[in-house]
Design a protein around this motif. Structure first.
Motif, short mmCIF file in Angstrom:
data_model
loop_
_atom_site.label_atom_id
_atom_site.label_comp_id
_atom_site.label_asym_id
_atom_site.label_seq_id
_atom_site.Cartn_x
_atom_site.Cartn_y
_atom_site.Cartn_z
N TYR A 44 93.66 38.37 21.29
CA TYR A 44 92.38 38.03 21.89
C TYR A 44 91.35 39.07 21.45
O TYR A 44 91.55 40.27 21.64
CB TYR A 44 92.51 37.99 23.41
N LYS A 52 81.97 32.88 17.81
CA LYS A 52 83.19 32.09 17.61
C LYS A 52 83.42 31.85 16.12
O LYS A 52 84.56 31.92 15.64
CB LYS A 52 83.09 30.76 18.37
N ASN A 99 87.46 34.93 20.11
CA ASN A 99 88.02 33.87 20.95
C ASN A 99 87.95 34.17 22.45
O ASN A 99 88.36 33.35 23.26
CB ASN A 99 89.47 33.57 20.56
N LEU A 131 85.91 28.98 24.21
CA LEU A 131 86.31 30.39 24.21
C LEU A 131 87.05 30.73 25.49
O LEU A 131 86.86 30.09 26.52
CB LEU A 131 85.08 31.28 24.08
#
Length: 427
Positions: A24, A58, A63, A100
Motif C-alpha cells: 500500500y 492513482k 493505491n 483507492l
C-alpha cells in the motif's frame, strides 16, 4: 501430518501462481478539499494542469489515501485542522469512488494529537466523563456515518502517534488533575527503555473500546496502532507493543512515523524495523507518516541530513528512493504514506497561500508535482524481481517472493527464494 500436508499444498499453489505480497503506497491528503476551495494550482512535472488530484496520484501508482479526523476542529485556530466528520465523509467518498483504499486517522481530539499533546475533545469534558464509553460511542458513530456515506475506511488508526497514550486531559481546565486520573497518559521509565504502570489500565480500555467499535461497524477494515519511536528509541517502541500484547488488545498493523529531520538517519529506522519484526513476527508494519524537504529545513529540525540529502528536488527524490530500498529489506513492511503530500500554495486565494511546509510532493511556487511523487510508485510496481536475482549470491542469500533480499535465513513459515530456487520453510 494433515496440517503439514495442507501447508505444503497451499505453498505449492502459491509457488505456481507467483503470488507476491500486497503493498500500500500513497499519502495523507487531509487538506485537499480546502486547497481545492482556495483554487490551488496542481500540475504534473511538465506543467500540465491536473483536473483531479486523486485520479492523478492513482495514475502514478498510488493505491491508498490517508485522512485525519478530529472531533470538533472549530475549537482550533490552525487552518490545517478542519477535518470534522462532515469533511471526512465527503473526502472519503471521493477516495472510495476513485477506486483507492481509504486510511482513517482518528485523532481523538479537537486539535493535533501527537507525542507532545493528546487533549480531550472539549465536548467530552463538559460532563462527567467515562473515557472507555466515550471512545466506543464516538468511534462507532463516526464509522456508522462513514459507512452510510459510502466512505467505509479500509484501514483505521485508533489514535495518532500514541507512544505516550491518548486522552490525557483538558488543557486550561481546573479539573485537569481529575481528567488525568481517568485518562491514558503513559509514562516512560527513567531510562526510557520501558513504561511505568501508570495509566496502562485506562489506556488499554480505551484502545479495546475503539477496536470493538471498528470490528462492529467495519469488520473488513484493518486496525492500525500508531507510534513514533521506531527510529530514535526502538527499545521503547518494542516495550509499547509488548504491553499491547500483554493487555490482549485487538489490532492488525503496527503503524509508525519516520521524519529523518526529527528522528535521525535511515540506518536507525532500519534497525528499529528489524526490532519490530523480530519481536512481533505475526504483525504487518506500515510507515504511515514520512516526509523530507525539497527546499529548506522544516521548522524545529533537530537532525541535519543535508550532507546525504540536500534540500532540493533531487535530494528529496533520492531520500525517497533510499527509503523505499530500506522498507523493501523488511518482509513484514507493506505500507508507505507521505504526510501532507498535497500542500501547494500556488494559486491559493485563502489562508493556505503562504506555503510554510515544503516537504510536500508539490512545489509551492510552481504547483508542479515533484520527482519524489513519481518515485513512490517504485514501492508498489506490481512486479516480482525474482528474475533479477544475482546469480553470484551465496547459498546463504534468501529473498522473499517479491524479490526483496532478506537480512538472514527466514524464520517464519513461508515460500522463499534461495540459490535460484523456490524453497518452503515449514517450521
Amino acid at each position: 501430518m494433515k496440517r503439514i500436508r495442507l501447508f505444503l499444498a497451499t505453498a505449492l499453489m502459491l509457488c505456481s501462481s507467483a503470488v507476491h505480497a500486497q503493498k500500500y503506497v500513497g499519502g495523507d491528503l487531509s487538506v485537499l478539499l480546502k486547497y481545492e476551495e482556495q483554487n490551488a494550482t496542481y500540475m504534473d512535472k511538465d506543467g500540465k494542469a491536473i483536473s483531479d488530484v486523486l485520479t492523478f496520484v492513482k495514475q502514478q501508482g498510488w493505491n491508498t489515501i490517508r485522512v485525519r479526523l478530529f472531533d470538533d476542529p472549530s475549537k482550533d485556530t490552525d487552518k490545517n485542522v478542519c477535518q470534522d466528520i462532515k469533511y471526512v465523509k465527503k473526502l472519503g467518498k471521493r477516495i472510495k469512488d476513485a477506486g483507492l483504499k481509504f486510511m482513517l486517522d482518528i485523532h481523538y481530539s479537537d486539535t493535533w494529537a501527537d507525542p507532545g499533546q493528546q487533549i480531550i475533545p472539549y465536548a467530552w469534558s463538559i460532563w462527567s466523563w467515562n473515557p472507555e464509553e466515550s471512545v466506543y460511542i464516538y468511534t462507532k458513530q463516526w464509522l456508522m456515518e462513514l459507512v452510510e456515506a459510502g466512505a467505509a475506511p479500509d484501514f483505521i488508526q485508533t489514535g495518532n502517534e500514541i507512544s505516550f497514550g491518548m486522552l490525557w486531559g483538558f488543557v486550561n481546565d481546573d479539573k485537569f488533575e481529575e481528567w488525568d486520573q481517568l485518562g491514558g497518559h503513559l509514562e516512560a521509565t527513567s531510562d526510557w527503555k520501558d513504561y511505568t504502570d501508570k495509566h496502562w489500565d485506562n489506556f488499554s480500555k480505551m484502545l479495546k473500546a475503539a477496536g470493538k467499535a471498528c470490528r462492529e461497524e467495519c469488520p473488513e477494515a484493518k486496525i492500525i496502532i500508531h507510534t513514533e519511536q521506531c527510529a530514535n528509541n526502538p527499545t521503547l517502541d518494542v516495550a509499547f507493543f509488548k504491553h499491547i500484547q500483554q493487555y490482549e488488545i485487538d489490532y492488525d498493523i503496527i503503524g509508525t512515523s519516520y521524519y529523518p529531520y526529527f528522528k535521525g538517519p535511515l540506518s536507525k529506522f532500519d534497525e528499529g524495523l528489524t526490532q519490530l519484526e523480530t519481536n512481533f513476527p505475526d504483525k504487518e508494519i506500515q510507515l504511515v507518516e514520512t516526509g523530507y524537504p525539497s527546499k529548506w529545513a522544516v521548522g524545529g529540525t533537530t537532525y541535519d541530513y543535508t550532507d546525504t540529502y540536500p534540500y532540493s528536488h533531487e535530494g528529496q527524490r533520492k531520500f525517497t528512493e533510499d527509503l523505499i530500498a530500506t522498507l523493501n529489506k523488511h518482509p513484514q513492511v507493506n505500507g508507505l504514506s507521505w504526510w501532507y503530500a498535497e500542500a501547494n500554495a500556488k494559486g491559493c486565494t485563502g489562508d493556505l497561500k503562504e506555503g510554510w511546509y515544503n516537504a510536500s510532493l508539490f512545489d509551492n511556487e510552481t504547483g508542479r508535482a515533484l520527482p519524489a511523487l513519481y518515485e513512490l510508485k517504485n514501492y508498489n510496481d506490481g512486479s516480482t524481481n525474482i528474475p533479477m536475482i544475482n546469480k553470484e549470491d551465496s547459498d546463504e542469500t534468501w529473498y522473499s517472493l517479491d524479490g526483496r533480499k532478506l537480512p538472514d535465513t527466514p524464520k517464519k513459515k513461508g515460500i522463499y527464494v534461495n540459490n535460484n530456487q523456490k524453497k518452503i520453510i515449514a517450521r
